[in-house]
Design a protein around this motif. Structure first.
Motif, mmCIF file in Angstrom:
data_model
loop_
_atom_site.group_PDB
_atom_site.id
_atom_site.type_symbol
_atom_site.label_atom_id
_atom_site.label_comp_id
_atom_site.label_asym_id
_atom_site.label_seq_id
_atom_site.Cartn_x
_atom_site.Cartn_y
_atom_site.Cartn_z
ATOM 1 N N SER A 3 7.092 31.943 -24.502
ATOM 2 C CA SER A 3 6.928 30.501 -24.683
ATOM 3 C C SER A 3 6.040 30.157 -25.870
ATOM 4 C CB SER A 3 6.357 29.875 -23.406
ATOM 5 O OG SER A 3 5.157 30.515 -23.025
ATOM 6 N N GLU A 5 2.679 30.196 -26.482
ATOM 7 C CA GLU A 5 1.274 29.794 -26.424
ATOM 8 C C GLU A 5 0.362 30.986 -26.706
ATOM 9 O OE1 GLU A 5 3.455 29.400 -23.990
ATOM 10 O OE2 GLU A 5 3.235 27.463 -22.950
ATOM 11 N N ARG A 76 4.101 29.177 -18.730
ATOM 12 C CA ARG A 76 4.057 30.226 -19.749
ATOM 13 C C ARG A 76 5.122 31.281 -19.459
ATOM 14 N NH1 ARG A 76 -0.850 31.090 -22.763
ATOM 15 N NH2 ARG A 76 -2.270 29.312 -22.535
ATOM 16 N N ALA A 80 2.918 35.379 -23.425
ATOM 17 C CA ALA A 80 1.994 34.256 -23.275
ATOM 18 C C ALA A 80 1.461 34.145 -21.853
ATOM 19 C CB ALA A 80 2.683 32.955 -23.676
#
Length: 353
Positions: A3, A5, A76, A80
């Motif tokens: 994802s 992040e 997430r 991540a």
């Protein structure tokens, strides 16, 4: 799919729980090592000590997986969702399970090892490497954690200390044939009382091996952080548990000498303030810590074993050799001083794993 992040850190409390569950895992291995060393009639894989060992694996693995799942629930995905420092432990979980199954099949087909062969079994080597990755998760988590800083408090660094100390016990277990902590005081005095005793060679070599095994983790930490008082004592206290279990704690004076050496090393840390920025102090600490450790080893063993060894060159020279090896390790770990902001730069990727 990732994802995207940035990976975050778990809380210090979460790291502490990870470390304490790792203690369960590590103590289970110590009990199993005691059984393999002292119960020669073992004939099955399914034993109470294996139950303690593998249940420890189950709980610490479940805890690590839960940390990942908590992040997945927030949206997430992929890497991540894995907290910083937890990836290597996460990958090691299925690998450990696979080696555990291989170990069960090995024992079923080839029998139970109760001697030196236990330390060379391929399935055992796989278990120990993957276990090491799991129990050092708190160390990797703390390595670049933003709240740790260059001078962490003992409480904040404790999970990392516990994880690394138990990893040290794994190494000492699989180098048991060269572990000076397993000697009894009387045997140390006897071995160093004659140059014709083949035990003198073996003890001298064991002292070299053990010196490297117990000092290297301390130097790793001292390069990364200014260690809080008590750090080395904590690590050495944990380190003596494995040889203690293997010998049924029949060599307590020798084990106590290492705990005292940990305290002396903590005093040296306070006096010298070794760090990645202070190369001279770091080298001095490495040499003096090793010298003090093995001086105490021979001194306390002599008191408990009935007197000094008869060959003065051996009992006076051995601590000096240990100190020189410590100095060499210091030079290898820190060939050049590093700036504070770069102290962990060479291992940032490792810390994120």
């Amino acid at each position: 799919m990732d994802s995207g992040e940035p990976r975050g850190w778990v809380s210090p409390r979460t790291d502490l729980v990870t470390a304490l569950l790792g203690v369960w895992f590590g103590v289970g291995l110590m009990i199993d090592a005691w059984a393999h060393t002292n119960l020669t009639e073992l004939e099955t894989f399914f034993t109470p000590w294996h139950a303690v060992f593998y249940s420890g694996f189950a709980v610490v693995s479940g805890w690590i997986l839960w940390q990942v799942w908590r992040n997945v629930r927030t949206g997430r995905q992929g890497l991540a969702a894995v907290p910083t420092g937890y990836l290597a432990g996460l990958v090691a979980i299925p690998a450990f399970a696979a080696f555990g199954f291989a170990d069960m099949m090995w024992h079923t087909i080839l029998g139970i090892e109760t001697s030196l062969d236990i330390l060379f079994s391929p399935s055992h080597l796989g278990l120990i490497v993957t276990m090491l990755l799991i129990i050092t998760t708190p160390l990797r988590s703390a390595w670049n954690a933003p709240d740790v800083g260059a001078r962490p408090a003992l409480g904040r660094l404790l999970p990392a200390l516990i994880g690394l100390a138990f990893a040290t016990t794994l190494v000492s277990l699989f180098l048991s044939y060269g572990d000076a902590m397993q000697y009894r005081p009387a045997r140390i005095v006897e071995a160093f009382s004659s140059v014709n005793d083949p035990g003198a060679d073996r003890l001298a070599l064991a002292m070299v091996v053990t010196n490297v095994v117990v000092l290297s983790p301390v130097l790793l930490l001292a390069r990364r952080w200014v260690l809080p008082f008590g750090s080395v004592t904590v690590m050495y206290t944990i380190a003596v548990l494995m040889p203690g279990a293997q010998t049924e704690f029949q060599n307590v004076p020798v084990l106590v000498s290492f705990i005292v050496a940990g305290l002396v090393s903590d005093l040296l840390v306070r006096w010298l303030r070794p760090s990645g920025e202070r190369r001279g102090a770091y080298w001095a600490f490495a040499g003096l810590s090793a010298f003090a450790t093995w001086t105490l080893y021979i001194g306390i063993s002599s008191v408990a074993g009935g007197g000094l060894p008869a060959v003065p060159e051996l009992w006076t020279g051995a601590p000096i050799i240990a100190g020189l090896i410590g100095l060499a390790l210091g030079a290898l770990f820190l060939p050049n001083a590093v700036a504070a902001k770069d102290a962990g730069a060479g291992t940032i990727d490792a810390g994120r794993a």
